[in-house]
Design an enzyme around this catalytic site. Structure first.
Site, PDB file in Angstrom:
ATOM      1  N   TYR A  21       0.862  -1.193   0.000  1.00  0.00           N
ATOM      2  CA  TYR A  21       0.000   0.000   0.000  1.00  0.00           C
ATOM      3  C   TYR A  21       0.903   1.250   0.000  1.00  0.00           C
ATOM      4  CZ  TYR A  21      -4.309   2.659   0.742  1.00  0.00           C
ATOM      5  OH  TYR A  21      -5.373   3.522   0.605  1.00  0.00           O
ATOM      6  N   LYS A  69      -2.917   8.428   3.119  1.00  0.00           N
ATOM      7  CA  LYS A  69      -4.147   8.278   3.918  1.00  0.00           C
ATOM      8  C   LYS A  69      -3.937   8.781   5.352  1.00  0.00           C
ATOM      9  CE  LYS A  69      -7.031   6.397   0.887  1.00  0.00           C
ATOM     10  NZ  LYS A  69      -8.075   7.250   0.249  1.00  0.00           N
TER      11      LYS A  69
HETATM   12  P1  NAD Z   1     -12.783   3.627  -7.681  1.00  0.00           P
HETATM   13  O1  NAD Z   1     -11.690   3.388  -8.658  1.00  0.00           O
HETATM   14  O2  NAD Z   1     -14.144   3.216  -8.072  1.00  0.00           O
HETATM   15  O3  NAD Z   1     -12.807   5.156  -7.234  1.00  0.00           O
HETATM   16  C1  NAD Z   1     -11.649   5.965  -7.226  1.00  0.00           C
HETATM   17  C2  NAD Z   1     -12.027   7.196  -8.014  1.00  0.00           C
HETATM   18  O4  NAD Z   1     -10.979   8.163  -7.954  1.00  0.00           O
HETATM   19  C3  NAD Z   1     -12.269   6.895  -9.507  1.00  0.00           C
HETATM   20  O5  NAD Z   1     -13.563   7.318  -9.845  1.00  0.00           O
HETATM   21  C4  NAD Z   1     -11.224   7.740 -10.196  1.00  0.00           C
HETATM   22  O6  NAD Z   1     -11.659   8.253 -11.444  1.00  0.00           O
HETATM   23  C5  NAD Z   1     -11.060   8.846  -9.180  1.00  0.00           C
HETATM   24  N1  NAD Z   1      -9.870   9.667  -9.415  1.00  0.00           N
HETATM   25  C6  NAD Z   1      -8.566   9.295  -9.457  1.00  0.00           C
HETATM   26  N2  NAD Z   1      -7.801  10.354  -9.780  1.00  0.00           N
HETATM   27  C7  NAD Z   1      -8.643  11.412  -9.931  1.00  0.00           C
HETATM   28  C8  NAD Z   1      -8.467  12.781 -10.282  1.00  0.00           C
HETATM   29  N3  NAD Z   1      -7.246  13.295 -10.547  1.00  0.00           N
HETATM   30  N4  NAD Z   1      -9.566  13.581 -10.347  1.00  0.00           N
HETATM   31  C9  NAD Z   1     -10.795  13.088 -10.096  1.00  0.00           C
HETATM   32  N5  NAD Z   1     -11.033  11.804  -9.767  1.00  0.00           N
HETATM   33  C10 NAD Z   1      -9.962  10.991  -9.686  1.00  0.00           C
HETATM   34  O7  NAD Z   1     -12.325   2.870  -6.342  1.00  0.00           O
HETATM   35  P2  NAD Z   1     -12.903   2.948  -4.860  1.00  0.00           P
HETATM   36  O8  NAD Z   1     -12.353   1.752  -4.167  1.00  0.00           O
HETATM   37  O9  NAD Z   1     -14.347   3.196  -4.876  1.00  0.00           O
HETATM   38  O10 NAD Z   1     -12.132   4.215  -4.236  1.00  0.00           O
HETATM   39  C11 NAD Z   1     -12.790   5.308  -3.643  1.00  0.00           C
HETATM   40  C12 NAD Z   1     -12.097   5.721  -2.360  1.00  0.00           C
HETATM   41  O11 NAD Z   1     -12.223   4.680  -1.398  1.00  0.00           O
HETATM   42  C13 NAD Z   1     -10.609   5.998  -2.509  1.00  0.00           C
HETATM   43  O12 NAD Z   1     -10.270   7.123  -1.693  1.00  0.00           O
HETATM   44  C14 NAD Z   1      -9.989   4.756  -1.925  1.00  0.00           C
HETATM   45  O13 NAD Z   1      -8.684   5.008  -1.424  1.00  0.00           O
HETATM   46  C15 NAD Z   1     -10.965   4.474  -0.815  1.00  0.00           C
HETATM   47  N6  NAD Z   1     -10.922   3.124  -0.247  1.00  0.00           N
HETATM   48  C16 NAD Z   1     -11.032   2.027  -1.043  1.00  0.00           C
HETATM   49  C17 NAD Z   1     -10.993   0.747  -0.490  1.00  0.00           C
HETATM   50  C18 NAD Z   1     -11.054  -0.494  -1.350  1.00  0.00           C
HETATM   51  O14 NAD Z   1     -10.618  -1.551  -0.893  1.00  0.00           O
HETATM   52  N7  NAD Z   1     -11.599  -0.427  -2.548  1.00  0.00           N
HETATM   53  C19 NAD Z   1     -10.860   0.618   0.901  1.00  0.00           C
HETATM   54  C20 NAD Z   1     -10.774   1.762   1.693  1.00  0.00           C
HETATM   55  C21 NAD Z   1     -10.807   3.011   1.114  1.00  0.00           C
HETATM   56  O1  0WE Z   2      -7.034   3.016  -1.547  1.00  0.00           O
HETATM   57  C1  0WE Z   2      -6.996   1.960  -2.162  1.00  0.00           C
HETATM   58  C2  0WE Z   2      -6.516   1.913  -3.605  1.00  0.00           C
HETATM   59  C3  0WE Z   2      -6.086   3.248  -4.119  1.00  0.00           C
HETATM   60  C4  0WE Z   2      -5.347   3.213  -5.421  1.00  0.00           C
HETATM   61  C5  0WE Z   2      -5.418   2.172  -6.333  1.00  0.00           C
HETATM   62  C6  0WE Z   2      -4.707   2.235  -7.530  1.00  0.00           C
HETATM   63  C7  0WE Z   2      -4.693   1.117  -8.533  1.00  0.00           C
HETATM   64  C8  0WE Z   2      -4.427   1.617  -9.929  1.00  0.00           C
HETATM   65  C9  0WE Z   2      -4.563   4.293  -5.715  1.00  0.00           C
HETATM   66  N1  0WE Z   2      -3.862   4.371  -6.863  1.00  0.00           N
HETATM   67  C10 0WE Z   2      -3.934   3.378  -7.767  1.00  0.00           C
HETATM   68  N2  0WE Z   2      -3.205   3.500  -8.914  1.00  0.00           N
HETATM   69  C11 0WE Z   2      -3.350   2.654  -9.978  1.00  0.00           C
HETATM   70  O2  0WE Z   2      -2.645   2.779 -10.986  1.00  0.00           O
HETATM   71  N3  0WE Z   2      -7.361   0.801  -1.507  1.00  0.00           N
HETATM   72  C12 0WE Z   2      -7.647   0.862  -0.092  1.00  0.00           C
HETATM   73  C13 0WE Z   2      -7.418  -0.523  -2.175  1.00  0.00           C
HETATM   74  C14 0WE Z   2      -6.100  -1.192  -1.976  1.00  0.00           C
HETATM   75  O3  0WE Z   2      -5.039  -0.867  -2.730  1.00  0.00           O
HETATM   76  C15 0WE Z   2      -3.961  -1.616  -2.286  1.00  0.00           C
HETATM   77  C16 0WE Z   2      -4.378  -2.430  -1.232  1.00  0.00           C
HETATM   78  C17 0WE Z   2      -5.748  -2.149  -1.022  1.00  0.00           C
HETATM   79  C18 0WE Z   2      -6.641  -2.747   0.013  1.00  0.00           C
HETATM   80  C19 0WE Z   2      -2.650  -1.636  -2.729  1.00  0.00           C
HETATM   81  C20 0WE Z   2      -1.736  -2.506  -2.130  1.00  0.00           C
HETATM   82  C21 0WE Z   2      -2.148  -3.312  -1.084  1.00  0.00           C
HETATM   83  C22 0WE Z   2      -3.453  -3.292  -0.621  1.00  0.00           C
END
Ligand code: NAD
Ligand code: 0WE
Length: 254
Positions: free
Chosen positions: A154, A161
């Protein structure tokens, strides 16, 4: 409902798996009028098709790494809605290379981009939204456990974060006197677009479900209902907080 209806902007819709979409559905069900943003033309069609399913909701393009796009978004929102009561920030990005290998190899540019898109964007969006939140309201962002404990790979996102969670506290202090609350939801791992490319995600989901007290993974709808709670009157005493929606994973020591 007329002018008793509250209005929220949700930033970060990519597709039907997005946490932003789960939040949109719960806020819509709770009676909110929604403005939903997507990053660029590439995501426009999919976002607009989803938004069309929510009566009264409208879509806007906004790349949060550009100040002029944020300014234009909030000008449009001011014209269209006048007052805002809610903001959801569901955006994060780090260059893919930064989420592989060792944290010690984080590049200056990777660090900059991760913090610009994933942390500074909250500050910029909140600053632009606050003048429209004349009746008070709530702001919610999304974080992850990797902010406080090491989750291998991560990497720089964990550091970003941690900065996001600290930013939530400072923003809560600034905006509290205006009746605006700012909170983060720390969601357990969910298979979204932002998680799909991650190697070992399936193993992570499996061990998360085994270790969490609830013995399962989080449903994005549970993140949605928590966001709806935080933005509602029920959350009126909560600000500056990180609320875990992770099936209890974070409480475990062993
Ligand atoms: P997602 O890919 O559906 O959403 C991430 C969004 O960020 C996308 O819509 C992408 O277009 C947008 N984004 C990235 N760069 C951008 C920019 N420059 N301008 C505008 N938008 C931009 O994935 P998600 O999992 O729904 O992620 C949403 C949030 O939840 C993130 O902050 C992520 O870190 C957080 N999160 C995700 C998880 C997980 O496991 N999926 C867990 C905890 C927190
Ligand atoms: O916040 C996240 C993911 C955020 C994210 C994901 C990507 C994938 C594609 C940010 N940047 C990028 N850039 C890319 O090019 N999570 C909480 C999901 C997540 O991501 C991980 C995790 C978990 C959980 C990455 C490594 C290990 C665990």
């Amino acid at each position: 409902m007329g002018d008793t209806q509250k209005t929220a902007v949700i930033c970060g819709l990519a597709n039907k798996r997005s946490i932003a979409w789960a939040i949109a559905q719960k806020l819509h069900a709770a009676g909110w009028r929604l403005a939903i943003t997507y990053q660029n033309e590439r995501l426009e069609q999919e976002a607009k098709d989803l938004i069309a399913d929510l009566p009264g909701a409208a879509g806007f393009m906004c790349d949060v790494s550009f100040d002029d796009q944020i300014a234009k978004l909030f000008e449009q929102l001011k014209t269209q809605y006048g007052v805002l009561h809610g903001v959801v920030h569901s955006v994060a990005f780090a260059p893919a290379e930064e989420l592989k290998g060792e944290f010690v190899n984080t590049t200056r540019e990777g660090f900059r981009i991760a913090h610009d898109v994933s942390v500074y964007s909250l500050i910029a969006v909140v600053r632009a939204a606050a003048p429209l939140m004349t009746e008070g309201g709530g702001i919610v962002t999304l974080t992850y456990y990797g902010a406080e404990k090491v989750v291998p790979r991560y990497n720089v996102m964990g550091v970003a974060k941690a900065a996001l969670e600290a930013s939530v506290r400072y923003l809560a202090y600034d905006l509290g006197p205006r009746g605006i609350r700012v909170n983060a939801i720390s969601a357990g791992p969910i298979k979204t677009l932002a998680a799909r490319g991650i190697s070992g995600l399936s193993d992570m989901l499996k061990s998360h479900a085994e270790r969490a007290p609830l013995k399962r993974n989080v449903d994005p709808a549970e993140v949605g209902s928590t966001a709806a709670f935080l933005l509602s009157e029920a959350g009126s005493g909560i600000t500056g907080e990180t609320i875990y929606v992770d099936c209890g994973y974070n409480i475990m020591g062993f």
